[in-house]
Scaffold this active site. Structure first.
Site, PDB file in Angstrom:
ATOM      1  N   ARG A  54       2.619  56.348  39.542  1.00 35.38           N
ATOM      2  CA  ARG A  54       2.549  55.794  38.181  1.00 35.38           C
ATOM      3  C   ARG A  54       1.360  54.853  38.036  1.00 35.38           C
ATOM      4  NH1 ARG A  54       5.992  51.256  35.930  1.00 35.38           N
ATOM      5  NH2 ARG A  54       5.528  51.231  33.702  1.00 35.38           N
TER       6      ARG A  54
ATOM      7  N   HIS B 211      -1.544  55.498  35.333  1.00 39.96           N
ATOM      8  CA  HIS B 211      -1.813  54.565  34.232  1.00 39.96           C
ATOM      9  C   HIS B 211      -3.180  53.909  34.358  1.00 39.96           C
ATOM     10  CE1 HIS B 211       2.464  53.990  32.467  1.00 39.96           C
ATOM     11  NE2 HIS B 211       2.325  55.206  32.998  1.00 39.96           N
TER      12      HIS B 211
ATOM     13  N   HIS C 198       7.131  63.870  36.754  1.00 46.11           N
ATOM     14  CA  HIS C 198       8.408  63.238  36.439  1.00 46.11           C
ATOM     15  C   HIS C 198       9.527  63.725  37.351  1.00 46.11           C
ATOM     16  CE1 HIS C 198       7.580  61.582  32.113  1.00 46.11           C
ATOM     17  NE2 HIS C 198       6.954  60.929  33.073  1.00 46.11           N
TER      18      HIS C 198
ATOM     19  N   TRP D 101      15.222  61.636  36.829  1.00 42.77           N
ATOM     20  CA  TRP D 101      15.144  62.945  36.191  1.00 42.77           C
ATOM     21  C   TRP D 101      15.940  63.995  36.961  1.00 42.77           C
ATOM     22  CZ3 TRP D 101      11.112  59.490  35.903  1.00 42.77           C
ATOM     23  CH2 TRP D 101      10.542  59.275  34.641  1.00 42.77           C
TER      24      TRP D 101
END
Length: 367
Positions: A125, A129, A252, A268
């Site tokens: 992540r 990002h 994900h 998930w």
């Protein structure tokens, strides 16, 4: 953008019987805690990991304090340097042994007291990002500069919780002072994908660090509460097409959402620390219903209520152009791995003017 699940038998769609069996045995006594993180990834190639209740850090100091403890004597230096120094620049990248950095990052992944036992998902992540702010029209943003370590960018809502990853990596910046933050953060994402069972991702060094004045404006990262139009607006701005977008969202499969970060809650799938095509198989094969709670709107699987999908995730099932790729990757994990590796490498390089002599690394996973 915050933040990686491999099963050899899952070349086709996960069948209902297997999924039902996995749900039914969720409370079985065999615990994944008996394995090291890397052993668990190997085990997941043979069989689904059994789902466990969410695990967070032990009671006591919060993530910021724990990170400061990990950094120890260099904590003050860290906060000073991230606000007042551009970091590595010029040809300093040539002085770094990136194979050693890779190994050291891999050693930071496992921590049974953190979340699901691995920092891998939050490293992915962070890399995502740090890179996903690129704007192809203005040629601003992206991983070149690592401005995600500065306010106001670090305080953008989409980046909540990423200080955990930055603090975890900070001792390596001291150990390897010539590596840029941009190279460190993106390499951490590559290490996490590969060591959690994913594909080999090409990576090269040469990013230069910038100052807080170069921070990108808020709103450049995807809003999980939005639909297909918003997703395309965000990714088209970076230069991706529908196929690449659909491949990237497969990350994900890793990690979970946290109420104290994104506001959403849950994993998930049942294997949040292994990289597979489960995002696609779960998306297609489960019936997703609105979650009844006081938090932001999200979906949970009707069968168990243990797994979740975001509104933006559901766009990949509902939108006909995206769904073509979802079905492809659900049926063929090798195809997903190949396309993800290309799209993720592209993401990490957006906006970077690499030195002509910067080599391309394809690191061999340690396990």
């Amino acid at each position: 953008m915050s933040t990686s699940i491999r099963l050899a038998a899952s070349r086709g769609l996960a069948n209902p019987a297997l999924r039902t069996s996995r749900m039914a045995t969720a409370a079985a006594s065999v615990s994944a805690r008996a394995f090291t993180t890397r052993q668990k990834h190997h085990y997941s190639r043979q069989k689904h990991q059994q789902y466990q209740a969410p695990r967070t850090t032990k009671a006591g100091p919060g993530p910021g304090i724990l990170g400061a403890i990990a950094v120890g004597a260099i904590a003050g230096w860290y906060f000073y340097s991230t606000e007042n120094s551009a970091g590595a620049s010029g040809d300093s990248w040539k002085k770094v042994n990136y194979n050693n950095v890779y190994k050291d990052i891999a050693d930071l992944l496992e921590d049974e007291d953190y979340d699901d036992g691995s920092y891998g998902p939050v490293f992915v992540r962070l890399a995502w990002h740090a890179s996903g702010t690129f704007d192809k029209k203005t040629r601003t943003g992206g991983s070149d500069g690592a401005t995600i370590r500065f306010e106001p960018e670090s305080a953008h809502g989409a980046n909540a919780g990423l200080e955990v990853a930055r603090q975890r990596l900070e001792p390596l910046k001291k150990k390897y002072p010539h590596i840029s933050y941009g190279d460190l953060y993106t390499l951490a994402g590559v290490v996490a994908v590969q060591e959690l069972g994913g594909p080999t991702v090409a990576w090269r060094p040469g990013r230069k660090d910038k100052l807080a004045a170069d921070c990108t404006p808020d709103g450049r990262l995807p809003d999980a509460a939005q639909g297909a139009d918003h997703v395309r607006d965000i990714f088209y701005r970076m230069g991706f097409n529908d196929q690449e977008i659909a491949a990237l969202v497969g990350a994900h499969a890793l990690g979970r959402c946290h109420t104290d970060r994104s506001g959403f809650d849950g994993p998930w799938n049942a294997s949040p620390t292994s990289f597979t095509n489960y995002f696609y198989t779960e998306l297609l094969n489960n019936t997703w219903v609105p979650k009844k709670w006081n938090g932001p709107f999200q979906y949970v699987d009707r069968e168990s209520g243990q797994f979740m999908m975001l509104p933006a995730d559901m766009a990949f099932k509902k939108d006909s152009k995206f769904r073509v790729y979802v079905e492809k990757y659900a049926a063929d994990q090798d195809a997903f791995f190949e396309d993800f590796a290309k799209a993720f490498a592209k993401l990490l390089e957006l906006g970077v003017d690499f030195p002509e002599d910067a080599p391309v690394y394809r690191f061999k996973p340690l396990e």
